[in-house]
Enzyme design. Structure first.
Site, short mmCIF file in Angstrom:
data_model
loop_
_atom_site.label_atom_id
_atom_site.label_comp_id
_atom_site.label_asym_id
_atom_site.label_seq_id
_atom_site.Cartn_x
_atom_site.Cartn_y
_atom_site.Cartn_z
N ASN A 212 -6.96 1.63 8.77
CA ASN A 212 -5.63 1.18 9.19
C ASN A 212 -5.25 1.91 10.47
O ASN A 212 -6.03 2.71 10.99
CB ASN A 212 -4.61 1.41 8.07
N ASP A 281 -5.33 1.09 -0.39
CA ASP A 281 -5.13 0.82 -1.82
C ASP A 281 -6.40 0.26 -2.46
O ASP A 281 -6.58 0.37 -3.66
CB ASP A 281 -3.98 -0.19 -2.00
N LYS A 291 -27.32 -1.76 6.92
CA LYS A 291 -26.43 -2.67 7.65
C LYS A 291 -26.56 -4.11 7.11
O LYS A 291 -27.68 -4.63 7.00
CB LYS A 291 -26.78 -2.63 9.14
N PHE A 332 5.54 9.55 1.38
CA PHE A 332 5.96 8.66 2.47
C PHE A 332 5.92 7.24 1.94
O PHE A 332 5.20 6.95 0.99
CB PHE A 332 5.02 8.80 3.67
N LYS A 346 8.98 3.88 -5.36
CA LYS A 346 7.83 4.79 -5.22
C LYS A 346 8.22 6.22 -5.59
O LYS A 346 7.46 6.94 -6.24
CB LYS A 346 7.29 4.73 -3.79
N LYS A 350 6.16 7.74 -8.63
CA LYS A 350 5.18 8.76 -8.25
C LYS A 350 5.74 10.18 -8.39
O LYS A 350 5.13 11.14 -7.96
CB LYS A 350 4.67 8.49 -6.84
#
Ligand code: PMT
Length: 421
Positions: A212, A281, A291, A332, A346, A350
């Site tokens: 990301n 996730d 490969k 976060f 969250k 959490k």
């Protein structure tokens, strides 16, 4: 408030390397911030830069010879060692590092370094192969274990012609580390802080992966800020865009599973944990050993759930609660809509003490930027909404909020040592 070093005495040791010229800028900056600077130069240093330059900038005579006692009422190296609030050696050659690691005192600088009880900061500068040499690395390790702090060398073109690690850190960077060490309160002194940063990498095969846009900047800013507040910081990094800040312990990981292992293993010795990393996730169900080859027109990638590290921390915290101190947990939340609802969900699920939500669809917020816009939530709801500002300023504010809450929960975060501890 601009930093000040007024009232602080800094002994600046300069050794014989080409980077000695940068010590003039360093000296000038420290004097500009109000410090009393006493300069000690090795014989080698005087071959690169004139003592008169440093005398003029520091407005004090420069010491070069341990036997050149000018004031009969004191022994100079003991006097300077005792007066120092900090001894900084910049640049520090492999020779000086070796002498300090082995307790050799054969000139004014090495003698003062053995005699001082003040914190010692070392900024190494040398050829890339010299720095990587096992003898130098072992000496650096020895010093680190004795509590010597370092301003890490930079990477780039070296005076010897090589490109690599070994450049003296820039004077401004050294000054900011000194300011952090000497100025300002240190409410996290003695506290162990673990911060995650960057984006995890989930491999499909040896050359392809899912990741990301996290650059690690938010986590780095939190680490730098915590270090400035006196914390012992461990930064667990996934893929990041730049090098981590100096003065923190860095643990490199790749996937969510690696990060999960690295973080959970450190929980029993962590006082504050901040999960700023962007953790995938899902990961590919299969990781191909070689490969993958092009084949059919369409291809379906099967993904499986990754461990949720923050959830695991929250569950661990709930298990240890009542049997000893539990870490203060800051999560976060990267959201694009309905930020408050998702962030609060969250936080509760959490078991975070605070959650920092960024709406990553806003310009200047979230992934890759130098700035952020965040809302910080506690179990009662919104605690602070921080408008657009640098990630470092956001980090400073997050620590202010976290420290105040942790103190309400557990008592003083610095164990009662107070400012300057
Ligand atoms: O790195 P930068 O470029 O500076 O960008 C900063 C940032 C946008 C990455 C950062 O500010 C941020 O929001 N980090 C959290 C990103 C994220 O993964 O958010 P989330 O809402 O998907 O996850 C919520 C929390 O659970 C996060 O603390 C995350 O670290 C944690 N998590 C998520 C999934 C997972 N498998 N394990 C986790 O621990």
């Amino acid at each position: 408030m601009s930093p000040t070093l007024t009232g602080k005495t800094i002994v600046l040791g300069i050794t014989g390397g080409i980077a000695a010229y940068k010590a003039a800028t360093l000296c000038s900056r420290l004097v500009g911030l109000g410090a009393e600077v006493r300069v000690i130069m090795t014989e080698g240093a005087t071959k690169f830069i004139a003592p008169l330059t440093l005398q003029t900038l520091s407005r004090h005579p420069v010491a070069t010879d341990v036997f050149d006692e000018r004031d009969a009422s004191v022994v100079q190296h003991i006097d300077w060692a005792d007066a120092a609030d900090l001894v900084i050696v910049a640049p520090a050659t492999a020779n000086l590092i070796g002498k300090l690691a082995h307790g050799i005192a054969d000139d004014m600088l090495s003698t003062t370094l053995l005699a001082t009880t003040a914190p010692v900061l070392v900024a190494p500068a040398m050829n890339v192969h010299m720095l990587a040499h096992p003898a130098v690395q072992i000496n650096l390790d020895t010093l680190a274990r004795r509590g010597v702090r370092f301003v890490e060398s930079g990477t780039g073109q070296l005076a010897c012609g090589y490109v690599g690690k070994g450049r003296l850190a820039e004077p401004d960077e050294i000054v900011s580390v000194i300011v952090e060490l000497l100025a300002g309160p240190r409410p996290l002194a003695g506290r162990r802080v673990l911060i995650t940063a960057g984006g995890t990498i989930e491999r499909l095969d040896p050359v392809r992966y899912i990741t990301n846009d996290s650059s690690g900047k938010m986590g780095f800013a939190l680490a730098e800020s915590a270090r400035g507040l006196g914390a012992d910081v461990t930064l667990v990094c996934a893929r990041t865009d730049g090098p981590p800040p100096p003065g923190v312990t860095v643990v490199y990981t790749e996937s969510a599973a690696d990060m999960h292992e690295a973080v959970l293993a450190r929980m029993p010795t962590t006082d504050f944990v901040v999960k700023a990393a962007a953790v995938a996730d899902y990961r590919p169900a299969q990781r191909q050993p070689s490969k993958m080859k092009k084949g059919a027109e369409r291809m379906t990638l099967e993904l499986v759930r990754n461990p949720d590290i923050l959830q695991a921390i929250g569950d661990w915290k709930a298990r240890v609660a009542g049997n000893g101190p539990a870490p203060f947990v800051i999560g976060f939340a990267a959201e694009t809509d309905d930020t408050e609802r998702h962030a609060m969900d969250k936080l509760k699920r959490k078991r975070c003490d605070l959650i920092v939500a960024n709406d990553v669809s806003q310009a200047g917020a979230g992934f890759g930027t130098d700035t952020n816009i965040v809302s910080v939530y506690g179990e009662e709801g919104l605690v602070a909404a921080l408008p657009l500002q640098s990630k470092r300023a956001v980090a400073d504010r997050i620590w202010e909020l976290a420290i105040a809450r942790a103190e309400r929960r557990d008592g003083p975060t610095d164990g009662g040592k107070g400012p300057g501890a």
